[in-house]
Design an enzyme around this catalytic site. Structure first.
Site, short mmCIF file in Angstrom:
data_model
loop_
_atom_site.label_atom_id
_atom_site.label_comp_id
_atom_site.label_asym_id
_atom_site.label_seq_id
_atom_site.Cartn_x
_atom_site.Cartn_y
_atom_site.Cartn_z
N GLY A 26 7.50 -11.04 9.86
CA GLY A 26 6.22 -10.75 9.31
C GLY A 26 4.61 -11.73 8.77
N THR A 27 4.82 -12.61 9.70
CA THR A 27 3.69 -13.19 10.09
C THR A 27 2.78 -12.52 10.87
OG1 THR A 27 4.51 -14.94 10.16
CG2 THR A 27 2.63 -15.08 11.11
N ASN A 65 6.88 -16.17 -2.85
CA ASN A 65 7.93 -16.72 -2.18
C ASN A 65 8.54 -18.03 -2.78
OD1 ASN A 65 5.27 -17.24 -0.31
ND2 ASN A 65 6.52 -18.86 0.35
N GLN A 83 8.67 -10.99 0.97
CA GLN A 83 9.83 -11.27 -0.36
C GLN A 83 10.36 -10.07 -1.36
OE1 GLN A 83 11.16 -14.24 -0.35
NE2 GLN A 83 10.10 -15.42 1.14
N SER A 130 9.91 -8.24 7.25
CA SER A 130 10.05 -8.77 7.70
C SER A 130 11.63 -8.86 7.83
CB SER A 130 10.26 -10.36 7.50
OG SER A 130 10.80 -11.40 8.63
N GLY A 131 12.19 -8.68 9.15
CA GLY A 131 13.71 -8.31 8.89
C GLY A 131 15.16 -10.14 8.21
N HIS A 132 14.66 -11.12 8.18
CA HIS A 132 15.62 -11.97 8.30
C HIS A 132 15.31 -11.85 7.02
CE1 HIS A 132 12.82 -15.69 8.74
NE2 HIS A 132 11.76 -15.03 8.73
N THR A 168 7.61 -4.32 25.05
CA THR A 168 9.37 -3.42 25.52
C THR A 168 9.83 -4.33 24.20
OG1 THR A 168 9.34 -3.38 27.29
CG2 THR A 168 11.51 -3.54 26.04
N CYS A 219 7.95 -23.36 5.02
CA CYS A 219 6.75 -23.92 5.98
C CYS A 219 6.02 -25.05 5.32
CB CYS A 219 6.11 -22.41 6.00
SG CYS A 219 7.13 -21.21 6.19
N1 PLP Z 1 4.86 -14.07 4.02
C1 PLP Z 1 5.75 -14.65 2.86
C2 PLP Z 1 5.78 -14.24 1.60
C3 PLP Z 1 6.58 -15.01 3.49
O1 PLP Z 1 7.79 -15.66 2.88
C4 PLP Z 1 7.29 -15.82 4.83
C5 PLP Z 1 8.96 -15.97 5.62
O2 PLP Z 1 8.58 -16.93 5.11
C6 PLP Z 1 6.36 -14.96 5.86
C7 PLP Z 1 5.03 -13.92 4.95
C8 PLP Z 1 6.47 -15.14 6.90
O3 PLP Z 1 7.76 -13.87 7.47
P1 PLP Z 1 7.77 -14.32 9.25
O4 PLP Z 1 9.20 -15.82 8.35
O5 PLP Z 1 8.87 -13.63 9.76
O6 PLP Z 1 7.52 -14.90 10.42
#
Ligand code: PLP
Length: 393
Positions: free
Chosen positions: A71-72, A150, A178, A198-200, A236, A324
């Site tokens: 996601g970042t 989040n 989210q 974001s996948g996770h 890749t 984070c």
């Molecule tokens: N944006 C939001 C709202 C998130 O909650 C998060 C992760 O907690 C991210 C971005 C970042 O995603 P990633 O961990 O896949 O880099």
């Protein structure tokens, strides 16, 4: 000791269906999707399928999906792309409650000469769209607002916000990390230009994400190198990650309604149970405009970190603030932006649920929490003052 995992906004378990789908791509079908031979070609076919699955979940066309590493990366790519596409514009509009993937980036960009407007939120965590309208200027290159928060789960009206940005001729990006997989999203019914996921966060592996870029949007890649992703994101591909993300999106699309009803019921049981058993606690964020899996609760006169430690002794995983920022003792920037008083912001806990949680787990937490909170309050001199005042009144 059994783990009770109530931290699904930090990350989720890879679902068994997803795992089964990706395992062969480590050791059996390990070809490079860019190779000319059939062995690599079959992997390219599977990536094509994953792109369709991701697109289908959000009502997009497959060619509008760019796979990234997280996601970042998607957030960084979207914002930097807008700046490169509009080199004469030096203003970015975002909000005070964004994830660091956006806030730390714009803070960095401010050192490079960009002007940043961080929109405030009200005490329920909601945006003022009129303020957004007034904040956009002829110099604005992009508006970036998250779809769902989040920490609190509060949902922003990003579809309306995107229309406001467009009325002023400005690109709109949403961090939907989210939101995707938790609430319905249909990109055919809005004008949002770019969307990060974001996948996770939706039962796919870590290390894979995607950026939706609406067809026709001017785009500048972040990673430059080979021709992967049609030159929009070189490197890749993370083949198993991408295949897992595709499968997770397919499952989310098929089960979202059913899962939301189940998860919301558990979340509400937890919330109501805590509010009725523990004095002086309060939900943070708008009660309706919220993700079904998230609750953020403040317990007055206790430290969130201390609650987490005691929950941890029972195998219960939750979070204070976002994962984070929980390394620091600063109260969460989201709760501060909402004007949550210091004594409440410090004692906030986020529980974020998933389909893998059960009623028994919720009842276990409800059984332990009152003792944890009263044990901590007994150690707090402030709480003792509050108690003696209430006894006298
Ligand atoms: N944006 C939001 C709202 C998130 O909650 C998060 C992760 O907690 C991210 C971005 C970042 O995603 P990633 O961990 O896949 O880099």
């Amino acid at each position: 000791m059994k783990t009770i995992y109530l931290d699904n906004n930090a990350t989720t378990k890879v679902s068994e269906e997803v795992l089964a789908e990706i395992l062969p791509y480590f050791s059996e079908f390990y070809g490079n999707p860019s190779s000319m031979h059939t062995f690599g070609g079959q992997v390219a076919t599977k990536i094509k399928e994953a792109r369709q699955q991701v697109a289908a979940l959000i009502g997009a066309s497959p060619d509008e999906i760019i796979f990234t590493s997280c996601g970042t990366e998607s957030d960084n790519t979207a914002i930097r792309s807008a700046l490169l596409a509009n080199p004469n514009k030096k203003h970015i509009v975002t909000s005070r409650v964004e994830h660091p993937a956006v806030l730390a980036l714009v803070s960095h960009l401010s050192t490079l000469g960009y002007r940043i407007t961080e929109l405030p939120v009200n005490k329920e965590g909601l945006l003022d769209l009129e303020l957004l309208r007034r904040s956009i200027t002829a110099d604005t290159a992009i508006v970036s607002l998250m779809w769902a928060n989040n920490e609190t789960g509060v949902i922003f009206p990003v579809e309306e916000a995107a229309e406001i940005a467009h009325e002023k001729g400005v690109l709109f990006h949403t961090d939907a990390v989210q939101a995707v997989g938790k609430i319905p999203i249909d990109m055919k019914r809005n004008v949002i230009d770019m969307l990060s996921l974001s996948g996770h966060k939706l039962h796919a592996p870590k290390g894979v994400g995607a950026l939706y870029v609406r067809r026709g949007t001017k785009f500048a890649p972040f990673l430059i190198g080979g021709h992967q992703e049609k030159g929009r994101r070189s490197g890749t591909e993370n083949v198993p990650g991408i295949i897992g993300l595709g499968k997770a999106c397919e499952l989310a699309a098929a089960n979202m309604e059913k899962e939301n009803t189940y998860v919301r019921r558990l979340r509400d049981r937890l919330e109501q149970g805590l509010l009725s058993r523990i004095p002086r606690c309060k939900i943070n964020g708008h009660l309706e405009k919220r993700l079904p899996n998230t609750t953020n609760i403040s317990f007055e006169y206790v430290e969130g970190e201390a609650i987490l430690l005691l929950l941890n002794e029972w195998g219960i995983c939750a979070s204070s603030g976002s994962a984070c920022t929980s390394g620091s003792l600063q109260p969460s920037h989201v709760l501060r932006a909402m004007g949550v008083p210091f004594t409440m912001a410090h004692g906030s806990i986020r529980f974020s649920l998933s389909i893998y949680n059960t009623e028994e787990e919720i009842d276990f937490v409800l059984d332990k929490m009152p003792t944890i909170i009263s044990r901590l309050r007994e150690m707090s001199p402030y709480w003792q003052q509050v108690e003696s005042c209430e006894y006298m009144s």
